[in-house]
Design an enzyme around this catalytic site. Structure first.
Site, PDB file in Angstrom:
ATOM      1  N   GLU A   1      -3.100   6.987   4.990  1.00 11.09           N
ATOM      2  CA  GLU A   1      -4.109   5.974   5.298  1.00 11.09           C
ATOM      3  C   GLU A   1      -5.436   6.582   5.755  1.00 11.09           C
ATOM      4  O   GLU A   1      -6.431   5.880   5.897  1.00 11.09           O
ATOM      5  CB  GLU A   1      -3.596   5.004   6.358  1.00 11.09           C
ATOM      6  CG  GLU A   1      -3.459   5.592   7.744  1.00 11.09           C
ATOM      7  CD  GLU A   1      -3.014   4.540   8.748  1.00 11.09           C
ATOM      8  OE1 GLU A   1      -3.816   4.222   9.642  1.00 11.09           O
ATOM      9  OE2 GLU A   1      -1.875   4.038   8.623  1.00 11.09           O
TER      10      GLU A   1
ATOM     11  N   GLU B   1       5.155 -11.677  -5.772  1.00 12.64           N
ATOM     12  CA  GLU B   1       5.746 -13.013  -5.850  1.00 12.64           C
ATOM     13  C   GLU B   1       4.981 -13.956  -6.770  1.00 12.64           C
ATOM     14  O   GLU B   1       5.448 -15.058  -7.070  1.00 12.64           O
ATOM     15  CB  GLU B   1       5.837 -13.611  -4.442  1.00 12.64           C
ATOM     16  CG  GLU B   1       6.872 -12.898  -3.577  1.00 12.64           C
ATOM     17  CD  GLU B   1       6.916 -13.398  -2.146  1.00 12.64           C
ATOM     18  OE1 GLU B   1       5.923 -14.013  -1.701  1.00 12.64           O
ATOM     19  OE2 GLU B   1       7.935 -13.176  -1.473  1.00 12.64           O
TER      20      GLU B   1
END
Length: 273
Positions: A112, A81
């Site tokens: 992960e 953004e």
């Protein structure tokens, strides 16, 4: 002694399937209200991290967010953004997620758990001591993040983390640990809820305050936003009308000619000198 995860503790609510929709919504909202208060308590730590980031970025440094699952997705979201909001290149704030692009929409098994992969990805981006690495994990125990923070710190890189548990392994590898203690989740262990909401809020605080400090906002307006649709062109035009007192169509022409509100205003003022 095992590390205790507050974020994994049993919900304060029970028999959720027996509640009405109204009860569910009100109870979730009650829990959500705790998030902003938890973050308020760590504003001094957030300030410390932002204050350390700004001069690094002024020297050409970048911010890297690292996380897995929800945490990784929120880092990628915040990074994505920045270009449209502040007109900055996408190379200044970079979101890395365990498992890469496929993990944005689907779980990637065991991604992960790789202690080395996060640092390898940072090296691929030519990370340097001008940069900042921020790990994001509600648990504070994600190996992908911990390994990256550990190696970053060894290489003189500023490290920070956002977690929902105090004194976590991730915090131990961070120069500035942002420990927002939001308590147990409404659905036990569902860290996409309060922890995710808090992560989003803190990421907003970090990136927005950094961009303001770097001069990407004037007054209270996004004067460097990308003009990627008609709504934003109209918004930018109105900013110029308000700032310069020009007719709407003249302001719009200036905006489209110069590509941003800031450039249009600067060009107009320079033409009047």
């Amino acid at each position: 002694m095992a590390f205790e995860k507050i974020s994994e503790q049993s919900s304060l609510y029970n028999d959720l399937e027996k509640k009405s929709v109204r009860e569910l919504l009100e109870d979730i909202n009650t829990e959500d209200q705790k998030v902003a208060l938890a973050i308020q308590k760590i504003i001094p730590q957030i300030e410390k991290l932002v204050t350390a980031i700004v001069p690094r970025m002024q020297r050409g440094g970048r911010i890297f967010y690292l996380g897995a699952g929800t945490s990784g997705r929120l880092g990628v979201l915040d990074a994505s953004e920045i270009p449209p909001t502040f007109g900055m290149p996408p190379t200044l704030i970079i979101g890395l997620i365990a498992g890469g692009e496929p993990a944005l929409r689907n779980p990637v098994e065991n991604a992960e758990d790789d202690m080395e992969k996060g640092w390898q990805e940072l090296v691929e981006h030519q990370v340097s001591d001008k940069d900042t690495v921020i790990g994001i994990a509600a648990s504070g125990t994600t190996p992908y993040v911990i390994g990256a923070l550990r190696e970053a710190r060894k290489n003189g890189i500023l490290t920070g983390c956002i977690t929902s548990n105090p004194d976590s392994p991730m915090a131990a590898e961070s120069d500035v640990a942002l420990e927002m203690i939001v308590g147990p989740e409404f659905v036990t262990g569902s860290s996409r809820m309060k922890s995710g909401t808090g992560q989003k809020m803190i990421l907003n605080m970090i990136s927005t305050s950094v961009m303001i400090q770097l001069g990407r906002v004037k007054g209270n307006k996004m004067v460097n936003m990308q003009l990627s649709n008609q709504k934003l062109v109209d918004r930018g035009t109105r900013m110029i009308v308000e700032e310069l007192g020009l007719p709407y169509e003249r302001a719009k022409s200036m905006l489209l000619l110069h590509g941003s509100v800031k450039n249009a205003i600067d060009a107009w003022k320079n033409s009047k000198i």
